[in-house]
Design a protein around this motif. Structure first.
Motif, short mmCIF file in Angstrom:
data_model
loop_
_atom_site.label_atom_id
_atom_site.label_comp_id
_atom_site.label_asym_id
_atom_site.label_seq_id
_atom_site.Cartn_x
_atom_site.Cartn_y
_atom_site.Cartn_z
N GLY A 86 -2.77 6.81 3.29
CA GLY A 86 -3.33 5.99 2.22
C GLY A 86 -2.41 4.82 1.88
O GLY A 86 -2.86 3.68 1.74
N SER A 87 -1.11 5.10 1.75
CA SER A 87 -0.15 4.03 1.43
C SER A 87 -0.09 3.01 2.56
O SER A 87 -0.10 1.81 2.31
CB SER A 87 1.25 4.60 1.22
OG SER A 87 1.23 5.61 0.27
N LEU A 88 -0.03 3.51 3.77
CA LEU A 88 0.06 2.62 4.94
C LEU A 88 -1.17 1.71 5.03
O LEU A 88 -1.04 0.48 5.15
CB LEU A 88 0.19 3.47 6.21
CG LEU A 88 0.22 2.74 7.54
CD1 LEU A 88 1.44 1.83 7.65
CD2 LEU A 88 0.20 3.74 8.70
N ARG A 89 -2.33 2.30 4.93
CA ARG A 89 -3.56 1.48 5.03
C ARG A 89 -3.65 0.50 3.84
O ARG A 89 -4.07 -0.64 4.00
CB ARG A 89 -4.81 2.36 5.06
CG ARG A 89 -4.93 3.24 6.29
CD ARG A 89 -5.11 2.46 7.58
NE ARG A 89 -5.28 3.36 8.71
CZ ARG A 89 -4.42 3.46 9.74
NH1 ARG A 89 -3.34 2.69 9.78
NH2 ARG A 89 -4.65 4.31 10.71
N ALA A 90 -3.24 0.95 2.68
CA ALA A 90 -3.29 0.07 1.50
C ALA A 90 -2.43 -1.16 1.74
O ALA A 90 -2.83 -2.29 1.44
CB ALA A 90 -2.82 0.82 0.26
N VAL A 91 -1.25 -0.95 2.30
CA VAL A 91 -0.35 -2.07 2.59
C VAL A 91 -0.99 -2.97 3.65
O VAL A 91 -1.03 -4.19 3.52
CB VAL A 91 1.02 -1.56 3.08
CG1 VAL A 91 1.91 -2.73 3.47
CG2 VAL A 91 1.71 -0.72 2.01
N GLU A 92 -1.51 -2.34 4.69
CA GLU A 92 -2.07 -3.11 5.80
C GLU A 92 -3.24 -3.99 5.39
O GLU A 92 -3.41 -5.09 5.90
CB GLU A 92 -2.55 -2.15 6.91
CG GLU A 92 -1.44 -1.49 7.67
CD GLU A 92 -1.99 -0.76 8.87
OE1 GLU A 92 -2.16 -1.37 9.93
OE2 GLU A 92 -2.28 0.45 8.75
N ILE A 93 -4.09 -3.47 4.52
CA ILE A 93 -5.29 -4.24 4.14
C ILE A 93 -5.04 -5.09 2.88
O ILE A 93 -5.98 -5.68 2.34
CB ILE A 93 -6.52 -3.33 3.91
CG1 ILE A 93 -6.29 -2.37 2.73
CG2 ILE A 93 -6.89 -2.58 5.20
CD1 ILE A 93 -7.54 -1.63 2.27
N ASN A 94 -3.81 -5.12 2.42
CA ASN A 94 -3.48 -5.86 1.20
C ASN A 94 -4.28 -5.41 -0.02
O ASN A 94 -4.83 -6.24 -0.75
CB ASN A 94 -3.72 -7.36 1.38
CG ASN A 94 -2.78 -7.96 2.38
OD1 ASN A 94 -1.58 -7.71 2.31
ND2 ASN A 94 -3.30 -8.71 3.34
N ALA A 95 -4.36 -4.12 -0.19
CA ALA A 95 -5.06 -3.60 -1.37
C ALA A 95 -4.26 -3.96 -2.63
O ALA A 95 -3.03 -4.07 -2.58
CB ALA A 95 -5.23 -2.09 -1.26
N ASP A 96 -4.95 -4.16 -3.72
CA ASP A 96 -4.27 -4.48 -4.98
C ASP A 96 -3.62 -3.26 -5.59
O ASP A 96 -2.67 -3.37 -6.38
CB ASP A 96 -5.28 -5.03 -6.01
CG ASP A 96 -5.94 -6.29 -5.52
OD1 ASP A 96 -5.23 -7.13 -4.94
OD2 ASP A 96 -7.17 -6.42 -5.69
N VAL A 97 -4.16 -2.09 -5.25
CA VAL A 97 -3.71 -0.86 -5.92
C VAL A 97 -4.17 0.36 -5.12
O VAL A 97 -5.16 0.28 -4.39
CB VAL A 97 -4.31 -0.81 -7.36
CG1 VAL A 97 -5.83 -0.69 -7.32
CG2 VAL A 97 -3.74 0.30 -8.22
#
Ligand code: UDP
Length: 235
Positions: free
Chosen positions: A144-155
């Motif tokens: 979850g953290s990795l994908r969030a970083v990769e897709i530039n999630a806000d949160v």
């Protein structure tokens, strides 16, 4: 107006069991799908990572007799089953979805391709990331953290069964109080296990805030994206 443009929602596999002790409770998945639809309808771009602990956890070699890495792959496959279930429930509600898997299985899911995932999000399709990171020795929190970083999630929105982070385990200690906001550093110093360390470090190093909230409370997910003070914010 929602305060986030793009979010990554992390759900544990265990939360999908509902009252069961194993597997999937369709009523829970259906409810979660409804909650997700609500924020999609608000225009929020939503990526989802679901765990697999309701079906298989690879980590206890001593109990299963199955080698850790081998079991971890089994666990990753379990997350794809959960992802497919969520996909079916979302589509039943008319939400467009794509399932991307970190382990190739082209008959059921697209392979994980970062730029393609982002394109889907831009088109307001819910992207479900299955098979964790594709690597053993990791967790779906790390995925979850990795994908969030990769897709530039806000949160990262970590949907759990408790309504935030407490000074102590509220089920054991009645004096425990909830944090509204806490820093990454405080979490580490106080050893508050928000996520495993690998997952947590990724968020901290890339400055992705985490909101821990109760996913079982009606419309809580919507409240979170509308910026209401729900759960605990780690930043
Ligand atoms: N897993 C893995 N690599 C990953 C993600 C998951 O090996 O990148 C395996 C691991 O064995 C884990 C299982 O998949 O125990 C299920 O994931 P997790 O325990 O994170 O699920 P949750 O606790 O969220 O239900």
């Amino acid at each position: 107006m929602p305060v986030f443009k793009r979010v990554l929602l992390k759900l544990s596999g265990e939360s999908l069991m509902g009252q069961n002790s194993f597997g999937l409770d369709p009523s829970v998945i259906s409810k979660y799908a409804q909650e997700i639809k609500t924020i999609v309808d608000l225009g929020v771009e939503v990526a989802v990572v679901i765990g697999g602990g309701n079906i298989y956890r690879g980590m206890n070699e001593s109990e299963t007799g199955i080698e850790r890495a081998h079991g971890d792959y089994m666990g990753m496959l379990a997350t794809v089953i959960n992802g497919m279930a969520m996909q079916a429930m979302l589509e039943k509600l008319g939400v467009y979805t794509r399932l991307q898997s970190a382990i190739k299985m082209e008959q059921v899911a697209e392979p994980y391709i970062r730029r393609r995932a982002i394109r889907h999000l831009e088109k307001h399709r819910v992207v479900i990331f299955g098979a964790g990171t594709g690597n053993p020795y990791f967790t779906t929190d790390t995925a979850g953290s990795l994908r969030a970083v990769e897709i530039n999630a806000d949160v990262i929105l970590k949907g759990t069964r408790v309504d935030g982070i407490y000074t102590a385990d509220p089920e054991k200690d009645p004096t425990a109080t909830k944090y509204e906001t806490i820093t990454y550093k405080e979490c580490l110093e106080k050893n508050l296990r928000v996520m495993d360390l690998t997952a947590f470090t990724l968020c901290m190093e890339n400055n992705i805030p985490i909101i821990v909230f109760d996913m079982n409370k009606n419309e809580n997910l919507k409240r979170v994206v509308m910026g209401e003070k729900v759960g605990t914010l780690v930043k």
